[in-house]
Design a protein around this motif. Structure first.
Motif, mmCIF file in Angstrom:
data_model
loop_
_atom_site.group_PDB
_atom_site.id
_atom_site.type_symbol
_atom_site.label_atom_id
_atom_site.label_comp_id
_atom_site.label_asym_id
_atom_site.label_seq_id
_atom_site.Cartn_x
_atom_site.Cartn_y
_atom_site.Cartn_z
ATOM 1 N N TYR A 24 37.404 32.365 60.515
ATOM 2 C CA TYR A 24 37.463 31.179 60.842
ATOM 3 C C TYR A 24 38.772 30.407 61.619
ATOM 4 O O TYR A 24 38.521 29.900 62.554
ATOM 5 C CB TYR A 24 37.069 30.292 59.672
ATOM 6 N N LEU A 25 40.020 30.950 61.104
ATOM 7 C CA LEU A 25 41.185 30.430 61.413
ATOM 8 C C LEU A 25 41.556 30.858 62.993
ATOM 9 O O LEU A 25 42.099 30.154 63.797
ATOM 10 C CB LEU A 25 42.204 30.457 60.422
ATOM 11 N N LEU B 117 42.718 23.197 65.239
ATOM 12 C CA LEU B 117 43.449 22.762 64.148
ATOM 13 C C LEU B 117 44.880 22.539 64.564
ATOM 14 O O LEU B 117 45.511 21.878 63.461
ATOM 15 C CB LEU B 117 43.378 23.707 63.077
ATOM 16 N N ALA B 118 45.655 23.233 65.373
ATOM 17 C CA ALA B 118 46.997 23.084 65.461
ATOM 18 C C ALA B 118 47.417 21.884 66.330
ATOM 19 O O ALA B 118 48.558 21.452 66.435
ATOM 20 C CB ALA B 118 47.517 24.621 66.243
ATOM 21 N N LEU B 119 46.569 21.183 66.907
ATOM 22 C CA LEU B 119 46.892 19.814 67.631
ATOM 23 C C LEU B 119 47.278 18.921 66.703
ATOM 24 O O LEU B 119 46.782 18.662 65.430
ATOM 25 C CB LEU B 119 45.275 19.408 68.184
ATOM 26 N N MET C 36 46.882 30.001 54.209
ATOM 27 C CA MET C 36 46.505 30.415 55.418
ATOM 28 C C MET C 36 46.220 29.607 56.520
ATOM 29 O O MET C 36 46.451 29.863 57.677
ATOM 30 C CB MET C 36 45.188 31.188 55.072
ATOM 31 N N LEU C 37 45.945 28.289 56.281
ATOM 32 C CA LEU C 37 45.931 27.331 57.152
ATOM 33 C C LEU C 37 47.244 27.012 57.772
ATOM 34 O O LEU C 37 47.522 26.749 59.135
ATOM 35 C CB LEU C 37 45.201 25.949 56.450
ATOM 36 N N TYR C 38 48.402 26.708 57.096
ATOM 37 C CA TYR C 38 49.520 26.847 57.686
ATOM 38 C C TYR C 38 50.234 27.572 58.444
ATOM 39 O O TYR C 38 50.703 27.501 59.531
ATOM 40 C CB TYR C 38 50.659 26.256 56.108
#
Length: 466
Positions: A196-197, A204-206, A255-257
């Motif tokens: 997904y990432l 998501l990085a915006l 993982m998101l970071y």
């Protein structure tokens, strides 16, 4: 284009495999030697089944080594010896606990069952290497695996299938066997999160609004982390499982970071975590009891009514009695601790093998995490990088909350210590995790083909020189 001469590459490769074989022999010495030491310390004799036990343990480890040499020859040479040493030590300590229970009039066969589960784990480890020749194939099943993980997490709530053990509704029972589906779900969630990432990392990085030098994410992008937060709270409230709730949310946040490189997600995640923790402490009785025991353990020692802190306090007494070098196998009394073979196996190690052995175990876990992060650094694709980061985070978070709970650094969570604690579902899942890491490591370390030596008329392999 390869930077080393093929002859030099072959020499380095042979030296690496020779070092791995030497480390495996040391790991076997830990497992077999520990089993013999338990017999000498507790019964004053070498166990009569030492040859059979040592032979079977050697067959398992050498079979795993041969499988790696055949289908993943460039895989990390340190991971398998580290896992073999931890698993062998865990078997020896569980055998010691079996003998302790026998002295108290209880008949248990935890060590024998754990060896059977280890056999299944090694078989699945080899199967993962044989079947999964390219880890990138898993990215095609991102949403399928995510849905399967959610279904597995919900199965303990199915009437007639789920069962409650020690107040936690995280088990399913099929005949005489019980299984913890959350252990499989954590592996599937890592793969699903990674897929997904990779697809949505740019959105998501915006950055959104900037507050105190931190770029917070846009409000429209908060959906995934809010969904994971709600799932974690659901696990805590409906399954009474604090450990898995912390593990899954922490795993997704890390993982998101890593995927977005935005500190704002850490700020949002920390706020959600502390808000959820405060609400759980106010509402969920199990969390209240664990926090009270953590803050005031001796006030609840041998209390007339719940909550009871006997498990935590006896573990602290045992580790304090063990000191730096331990009492030695047979000279302690680890069975005073409830469920010492699973939740509190580190207290048994600290009591009879001392702080030195505890630090050695922590060093082994640290090396596993370090090797997993190193594989992530050298991986050639973003999906492999994130899978390795997720699997490394699983180990790091689980070891932290388990050993932190035993040593009263954090509240008890109920998770098992990877490869050491008694528990089939945990052991099998962790062997599969190592198999995935080995597969990604092999792909990352495998030398690239020398493109300059390709035929000039093969347009797919020509080198464009700038």
């Amino acid at each position: 284009m390869s930077t080393l001469d093929p002859a030099v590459q072959g020499f380095v490769h042979r030296r690496r495999r020779g070092a791995e074989l030497f480390l495996l022999l040391l790991a076997l010495a830990v497992g077999v030697g520990g089993y013999a030491a338990v017999g000498l310390g507790v019964e004053d004799r070498i166990p009569p089944d030492l040859a059979g036990y040592g032979g079977w343990l050697s067959v398992l480890i050498l079979a795993a080594h041969v499988a790696v040499r055949m289908v993943a020859p460039y895989a990390d040479p340190v991971l398998l010896p580290l896992v073999a040493a931890l698993n062998g030590l865990g078997l020896a300590v569980i055998h010691r606990i079996d003998l302790g229970y026998a002295a108290d009039g209880r008949t248990t066969d935890f060590a024998q069952k754990q060896l059977i589960w280890m056999t299944l784990g090694v078989v699945l480890f080899i199967g993962a290497l044989l079947i999964l020749r390219d880890h990138r194939v898993l990215a095609r099943f991102t949403y399928t695996l995510g849905l399967a993980a959610i279904v597995l997490l919900l199965t303990p709530r199915v009437p007639g299938l789920g069962t409650s053990i020690n107040g936690a509704n995280i088990w399913i029972a099929v005949g005489p066997f019980s299984f913890q589906p959350g252990e499989v779900a954590k592996v599937l969630l890592v793969i699903a999160f990674a897929g997904y990432l990779v697809l949505h990392r740019d959105a998501l990085a915006l950055a959104g609004r900037r507050i105190l030098f931190v770029d917070l994410p846009r409000g429209r992008d908060l959906g995934p982390i809010l969904a994971m937060w709600l799932i974690s709270l659901g696990i805590l409230v409906f399954q009474n499982d604090l450990g898995s709730s912390l593990l899954f949310f922490g795993l997704f946040l890390v993982m998101l970071y890593v995927a977005t490189e935005r500190p704002g997600w850490l700020v949002v995640g920390a706020g959600l975590f502390f808000g959820g923790a405060l609400a759980a402490w106010r509402v969920v009785g199990n969390v209240q009891n664990r926090v009270d025991i953590w803050l005031h353990p001796f006030d609840y020692y041998r209390a007339p009514r719940p909550p009871y802190s006997d498990q935590l306090v006896e573990g602290i007494f045992g580790m304090g009695w063990g000191g730096l070098l331990g009492r030695g196998f047979g000279n302690g009394d680890p069975t005073r601790v409830t469920y010492v073979e699973s939740d509190f196996i580190m207290s048994a190690i600290g009591e009879e093998l001392g702080l030195t052995a505890v630090l050695a175990v922590l060093l082994c876990y640290g090396l596993i995490v370090e090797r997993a992060f190193r594989i992530a650094l050298i991986s050639r694709d973003n999906f492999g990088k994130l899978v390795c980061v997720g699997l490394a985070s699983v180990f790091a978070l689980q070891v932290f909350v388990v050993i932190g709970g035993v040593t009263r650094l954090v509240p008890l969570t109920g998770l098992t210590t990877p490869f050491l604690s008694y528990g089939g579902s945990s052991l099998v899942a962790n062997w599969v995790i190592i198999g995935l890491l080995m597969r990604i490591s092999d792909a990352a370390r495998r030398p690239l083909p020398d493109l300059e030596s390709a035929p000039a008329d093969d347009e797919s392999t020509q080198v464009i020189k700038l």
